[in-house]
Design an enzyme around this catalytic site. Structure first.
Site, PDB file in Angstrom:
ATOM      1  N   TYR A  59       0.810  -1.224   0.000  1.00  0.00           N
ATOM      2  CA  TYR A  59       0.000   0.000   0.000  1.00  0.00           C
ATOM      3  C   TYR A  59       0.844   1.275   0.000  1.00  0.00           C
ATOM      4  O   TYR A  59       0.335   2.354  -0.307  1.00  0.00           O
ATOM      5  CB  TYR A  59      -0.917   0.074   1.232  1.00  0.00           C
ATOM      6  CG  TYR A  59      -1.897  -1.061   1.391  1.00  0.00           C
ATOM      7  CD1 TYR A  59      -2.292  -1.855   0.324  1.00  0.00           C
ATOM      8  CD2 TYR A  59      -2.464  -1.324   2.646  1.00  0.00           C
ATOM      9  CE1 TYR A  59      -3.195  -2.893   0.498  1.00  0.00           C
ATOM     10  CE2 TYR A  59      -3.376  -2.358   2.810  1.00  0.00           C
ATOM     11  CZ  TYR A  59      -3.728  -3.144   1.742  1.00  0.00           C
ATOM     12  OH  TYR A  59      -4.618  -4.153   1.933  1.00  0.00           O
TER      13      TYR A  59
HETATM   14  N1  LIG Z   1      -6.561  -8.602  -0.030  1.00  0.00           N
HETATM   15  C1  LIG Z   1      -6.370  -7.726   0.907  1.00  0.00           C
HETATM   16  O1  LIG Z   1      -5.549  -7.944   1.754  1.00  0.00           O
HETATM   17  C2  LIG Z   1      -7.203  -6.466   0.974  1.00  0.00           C
HETATM   18  C3  LIG Z   1      -7.957  -6.057  -0.127  1.00  0.00           C
HETATM   19  C4  LIG Z   1      -8.762  -4.930   0.016  1.00  0.00           C
HETATM   20  C5  LIG Z   1      -8.780  -4.233   1.216  1.00  0.00           C
HETATM   21  N2  LIG Z   1      -8.012  -4.631   2.270  1.00  0.00           N
HETATM   22  C6  LIG Z   1      -8.002  -3.903   3.559  1.00  0.00           C
HETATM   23  O2  LIG Z   1      -9.328  -3.531   3.859  1.00  0.00           O
HETATM   24  C7  LIG Z   1      -9.373  -2.125   4.080  1.00  0.00           C
HETATM   25  C8  LIG Z   1     -10.692  -1.573   3.638  1.00  0.00           C
HETATM   26  O3  LIG Z   1     -10.695  -1.521   2.210  1.00  0.00           O
HETATM   27  P1  LIG Z   1     -11.895  -1.978   1.336  1.00  0.00           P
HETATM   28  O4  LIG Z   1     -11.336  -2.358   0.017  1.00  0.00           O
HETATM   29  O5  LIG Z   1     -12.652  -2.966   2.137  1.00  0.00           O
HETATM   30  O6  LIG Z   1     -12.682  -0.675   1.123  1.00  0.00           O
HETATM   31  P2  LIG Z   1     -13.762   0.000   2.084  1.00  0.00           P
HETATM   32  O7  LIG Z   1     -13.099   0.443   3.314  1.00  0.00           O
HETATM   33  O8  LIG Z   1     -14.938  -0.917   2.181  1.00  0.00           O
HETATM   34  O9  LIG Z   1     -14.184   1.245   1.172  1.00  0.00           O
HETATM   35  C9  LIG Z   1     -13.348   2.305   0.989  1.00  0.00           C
HETATM   36  C10 LIG Z   1     -14.009   3.299   0.009  1.00  0.00           C
HETATM   37  O10 LIG Z   1     -15.176   3.816   0.573  1.00  0.00           O
HETATM   38  C11 LIG Z   1     -15.076   5.246   0.682  1.00  0.00           C
HETATM   39  N3  LIG Z   1     -15.738   5.620   1.934  1.00  0.00           N
HETATM   40  C12 LIG Z   1     -15.354   5.322   3.191  1.00  0.00           C
HETATM   41  N4  LIG Z   1     -16.243   5.780   4.073  1.00  0.00           N
HETATM   42  C13 LIG Z   1     -17.233   6.384   3.369  1.00  0.00           C
HETATM   43  C14 LIG Z   1     -18.438   7.027   3.733  1.00  0.00           C
HETATM   44  N5  LIG Z   1     -18.818   7.141   5.002  1.00  0.00           N
HETATM   45  N6  LIG Z   1     -19.215   7.524   2.750  1.00  0.00           N
HETATM   46  C15 LIG Z   1     -18.849   7.395   1.441  1.00  0.00           C
HETATM   47  N7  LIG Z   1     -17.714   6.795   1.046  1.00  0.00           N
HETATM   48  C16 LIG Z   1     -16.917   6.276   1.998  1.00  0.00           C
HETATM   49  C17 LIG Z   1     -13.619   5.553   0.647  1.00  0.00           C
HETATM   50  O11 LIG Z   1     -13.374   6.837   0.085  1.00  0.00           O
HETATM   51  P3  LIG Z   1     -12.963   8.100   1.003  1.00  0.00           P
HETATM   52  O12 LIG Z   1     -11.484   8.053   1.126  1.00  0.00           O
HETATM   53  O13 LIG Z   1     -13.447   9.246   0.198  1.00  0.00           O
HETATM   54  O14 LIG Z   1     -13.665   7.970   2.317  1.00  0.00           O
HETATM   55  C18 LIG Z   1     -13.083   4.450  -0.266  1.00  0.00           C
HETATM   56  O15 LIG Z   1     -13.241   4.822  -1.615  1.00  0.00           O
HETATM   57  C19 LIG Z   1      -8.204  -1.588   3.270  1.00  0.00           C
HETATM   58  O16 LIG Z   1      -7.830  -0.307   3.713  1.00  0.00           O
HETATM   59  C20 LIG Z   1      -7.189  -2.620   3.539  1.00  0.00           C
HETATM   60  O17 LIG Z   1      -6.631  -2.388   4.813  1.00  0.00           O
HETATM   61  C21 LIG Z   1      -7.229  -5.733   2.158  1.00  0.00           C
END
Ligand SMILES: NC(=O)c1ccc[n+]([C@@H]2O[C@H](COP(=O)([O-])OP(=O)(O)OC[C@H]3O[C@@H](n4cnc5c(N)ncnc54)[C@H](OP(=O)(O)O)[C@@H]3O)[C@@H](O)[C@H]2O)c1
Length: 312
Positions: A59
């Site tokens: 990341y």
């Molecule tokens: N394979 C892996 O290991 C893997 C893969 C994916 C994710 N992850 C981990 O999981 C974590 C979470 O990632 P995720 O992929 O699951 O995504 P998520 O956290 O479900 O979604 C993030 C997205 O939602 C937006 N967002 C967050 N809060 C919001 C709100 N209240 N209203 C509107 N938009 C909002 C964010 O943009 P803004 O910045 O504008 O808020 C971003 O674009 C990552 O940070 C990472 O640590 C791990």
């Protein structure tokens, strides 16, 4: 803040974990935030009682997390980070070198949870036989407290790698893709994790489809086209609007986080953001009362066949 025991690790962790990856990378992906703003966001999370931070070599945010936690009581922060696995198999030497880089970036001498990042199904036997013993050696040296594995969900929609890993019961913690649109992990992963007392981190709780209405419409249309969702069950002009009726949920992200939080077997719901206001509202969502049972029942019924979208 609600704290839960992360399965057999015994760690007490906040139900919301700050994700330093995903589409935002703390606001670093599109240079939305300066480095100082991303550091402030991590400190905002810690000040609000979040004690779980997930980052990764891939990341580019480990150093930001390291700066944010410098000067804080290390004992009170649970750091989760990951070794990048590319197409080529990572060698034991590369794993050890990657861990040393992570320790340096994070300004710490131990990682609470060290994961294999996005382990491909076809490489599972190699990592199990050749790399896990190295992780165990690093654990015995005190550099890793617990081992973890995360899946590459879009390439492994049926969670096959995690099913193997849970069957072998080799990892203390897993990270699995789960959200209200695709709940397949309930039967394939979460039930086994409960039996093993494995720590469970949820990714993709809102991702793009549950944080943006245009993406939600596309995801629902895709499910309808695939025959995995009955068009009569959703209104594309007001997608999942029933969740917001009578103030039941404040927004779709609010409902989506609460849905994940109350799923049996889930310990930490990861929330990735670069926006301080989103962080405030996401913390509030994960402290809010459960969704109405009728809404949970309806979401389970509507999406029970959905398996081909991740919410990307
Ligand atoms: N394979 C892996 O290991 C893997 C893969 C994916 C994710 N992850 C981990 O999981 C974590 C979470 O990632 P995720 O992929 O699951 O995504 P998520 O956290 O479900 O979604 C993030 C997205 O939602 C937006 N967002 C967050 N809060 C919001 C709100 N209240 N209203 C509107 N938009 C909002 C964010 O943009 P803004 O910045 O504008 O808020 C971003 O674009 C990552 O940070 C990472 O640590 C791990």
């Amino acid at each position: 803040m609600e704290y839960r025991q992360l399965g057999r690790t015994g760690l007490m962790v906040s139900v919301i974990g700050l994700g330093a990856g995903g589409p935002s990378r703390l606001g670093q992906r599109d240079n939305f935030n300066t480095e100082a703003e991303s550091i402030a966001l991590v400190r905002q999370a810690l000040d609000a009682g979040i004690n779980f931070i997930d980052t990764a070599e891939a990341y580019g945010t480990e150093a930001i997390v390291g700066q944010a936690i410098a000067g804080r009581d290390r004992e009170n922060v649970v750091i989760s980070t990951k070794k990048r696995l590319g197409g080529e198999k990572v060698t034991p030497q590369q794993l050890r070198a990657g861990l040393e880089d992570s320790l340096r970036n994070l300004r710490t001498d131990y990682i609470d949870i060290y994961h294999l990042h996005g382990l491909p199904l076809e490489h599972y036997p190699y990592y199990k036989d050749q790399i896990l013993p190295v992780m165990e050696d690093l654990r015995s040296q005190g550099k890793i407290r617990f081992t973890g594995v995360t899946e590459f969900w879009s390439r492994d929609l049926d969670h096959q790698m995690l099913q193997l890993a849970l069957n072998d019961d080799l990892f203390d913690v897993i990270m699995v893709g789960f959200n209200l649109l695709n709940q397949q992990a309930r039967g394939t992963v979460l039930e086994a994790a409960i039996r093993n007392d494995t720590g469970v981190l949820i990714m993709f709780a809102i991702r793009r489809a549950l944080s943006r209405l245009d993406k939600l419409r596309l995801a629902l249309q895709e499910l309808i086209d695939l025959g995995e969702l009955d068009a009569a069950d959703v209104d594309l002009d007001n997608p999942l609007g029933f969740l917001l009726e009578d103030g039941a949920a404040k927004s779709i992200p609010d409902a989506a986080y609460r849905f994940c939080r109350d799923e049996p077997g889930v310990h930490v719901v990861l929330s990735g953001t670069g926006n301080p206001q989103h962080l405030v509202s996401n913390i509030a969502s994960l402290q809010a009362p459960p969704l109405a049972p009728k809404h949970i029942k309806r979401l389970k019924r509507i999406f029970h066949q959905a398996r081909s979208v991740t919410g990307e």
